[in-house]
Motif scaffolding. Structure first.
Motif: not given
Lengths: 79, 412
Positions: B4-15, B237-249
């Motif tokens: 499983r893959v989760f979004i754990t962080g967001l960084g935005l430079i947006a309008p 610019a928009v960045l997401l941190v994606l992490e495996a469930e195992s890394a999250l644990r």
């Protein structure tokens, strides 16, 4: 006026070099510039003095040697 | 075994700014970031609605690094830091905990303004002596490389340059790499900064940009509306941190949302004309990949840019994929308020979709006052909608050149 003071000013203002590290015997590598930064730095200098540093003469080591080279090129241009 | 893959962080430079929560709140209220901007010079320019970003790196990037970074790279690095901080993987003054992290970025044009300056030197100043750093600054891969160097990330550093689908594909490929066990963590998203006047003039000639609406420039981007005239170019610019469930644990982090499916397709049809069959294939593939029934999807963040030809085709594709369930869907285009960020658009819309799932709130299609009869689904006009039961959502990106990409996200 020697180009030395201009080189020192650009290094401090544009390349964020610590003013205390600027010495005539310092190399650009000593001052933290990588190869791309050195090429860009020479471009700045050429633009400022309207000169062109020939590739075969761009192999200076120290800041003092660079300033001497630039001074010679400026003088040659004035002839 | 698939992970499983989760979004754990967001960084935005947006309008709409840089804070993800306040950005979402403004989008939810249908508050447009579009304004009228003068492109070019006083006597050789054009006033047009754009979604610009009020961004300067200031002291967030060392001065000497800024010198060799195009605007897209500068925004990407600052957004990446925001994403890493919000995931808890990086705190100021510390190194990133996972040095094997991958960087998967989307970018269309790279250093567009640097290329323009190079051409100005050549053609206008009649000089062959452009900046020596022009080449490394115009690369579309610049944003990914700078993120990798800045944070010491030694995993794969890939750039996908697929026009409007760039960052959706980047996120999808990062998702797959993590799901299939090739890496545990990735920074993924997109960056685009091509609001320089040379690029804008080219876009204008293509005839796809919105003209300013009589109600003001903020009403110019109007997907699904009868008065739509095209799209509003944006940047960011928009960045997401994606992490495996195992890394999250191993860390106490609350994920924002889960990515559960990704699908792509090619129209093999036209450089600029959209094609329903290709879009359908991407959506079907993503839903199959997510291993869900199509009836489980509740919200579609549409690609819909606001062009007269594009929006009805996406609606047709959605109807063909979801059949009877299409009328149950909420379908909105948040481009109505943040414009079209091209290579960064998919990342911004994925981030918005993730927050929508987290908050149980569906963002609207702003400026939708006179719905086009051809766009006769529930397009959430005007203001956002509370949806506490919102569980599964889809985000579409369809590119010039016929590349289509769809992501499926699920509430955590």
């Amino acid at each position: 006026m020697s180009a030395y003071s201009y080189l020192a000013e650009v290094l401090v203002d544009k390349y964020d070099v610590d003013k205390d590290k600027i010495r005539p015997e310092a190399t650009l590598t000593d001052l933290g510039l990588d190869s791309l930064m050195v090429v860009e730095f020479l471009f700045d200098v050429e633009d400022e003095f309207n000169i062109e540093v020939p590739d075969d003469r761009a192999e200076f080591e120290t800041l003092n040697e660079a300033a001497t080279l630039i001074d010679e090129l400026i003088e040659a241009k004035g002839d | 075994m698939a992970r499983r893959v989760f979004i754990t962080g967001l960084g935005l430079i947006a309008p709409h700014g840089e804070d993800p929560v306040s950005i979402f709140d403004r989008i939810y209220q249908g508050d447009s970031a579009v304004r009228l901007v003068r492109s070019g010079t006083a006597d050789f320019g054009s006033d047009l609605p754009l979604a610009t970003v009020d961004f300067t790196p200031k002291d967030r990037i060392p001065k000497t690094q800024q010198l060799f970074m195009a605007r897209a790279s500068q925004m990407a690095v600052v957004a990446a830091e925001g994403a890493l901080q919000s995931s808890g993987l990086f705190r100021e003054g510390q190194s990133v905990e996972d040095g094997e992290m991958g960087v998967y970025m989307g970018c269309g044009l790279g250093g567009a303004e640097i290329l323009q300056e190079g051409y100005r030197t050549y053609f206008v100043r009649q000089s062959r002596r452009g900046r020596p750093s022009t080449v490394p600054m115009i690369m579309a891969s610049g944003p990914a490389s700078h993120i990798s160097m800045r944070f010491g990330l030694h995993g794969p550093t890939h750039t996908y340059s697929i026009a409007c689908a760039s960052s959706t594909v980047a996120i999808g490929e990062a998702f797959r790499a993590i799901r299939d066990g090739y890496l545990d963590t990735a920074l993924s998203g997109g960056a685009e900064a091509m609001l320089n006047d040379g690029s804008i003039a080219a876009w204008e000639r293509l005839g796809v940009l919105a003209s300013s609406h009589m109600d003001g420039p903020e009403a110019s981007s109007r997907p699904f509306d009868l008065e739509r005239t095209g799209f509003v170019l944006g940047e960011g610019a928009v960045l997401l941190v994606l992490e495996a469930e195992s890394a999250l644990r191993e860390r106490a982090v609350d994920p924002i949302a889960e990515i559960i499916g990704y699908g792509v397709s090619s129209d093999a049809f036209s450089l600029t004309e959209p094609h329903a069959a290709g879009q359908e294939a991407a959506m079907r593939s993503a839903i199959t990949d997510a291993d869900i029934e199509r009836e489980e999807v509740q919200y579609v963040n549409a690609h819909a840019t606001g062009t007269p030809s594009g929006d009805p085709i996406e609606i047709e594709a959605i109807k063909n994929v979801f059949e009877d369930h299409a009328s149950n869907l909420a379908v909105s285009s948040t481009k109505s308020v943040h414009g079209h960020l091209v290579g960064a658009s998919g990342a911004l819309e994925t981030a918005i979709t993730a927050i929508a799932l987290q908050k149980g709130r569906i963002p609207p299609t702003a400026n939708l006052t006179h719905p086009d009869p051809c766009c006769d689904l529930d397009c959430v006009p005007g203001y956002g909608r509370e949806a506490p039961e919102l569980t599964v959502a889809v985000s579409n990106s369809f590119a010039f050149g016929g590349s289509n990409a769809t992501l499926v996200l699920r509430k955590v």
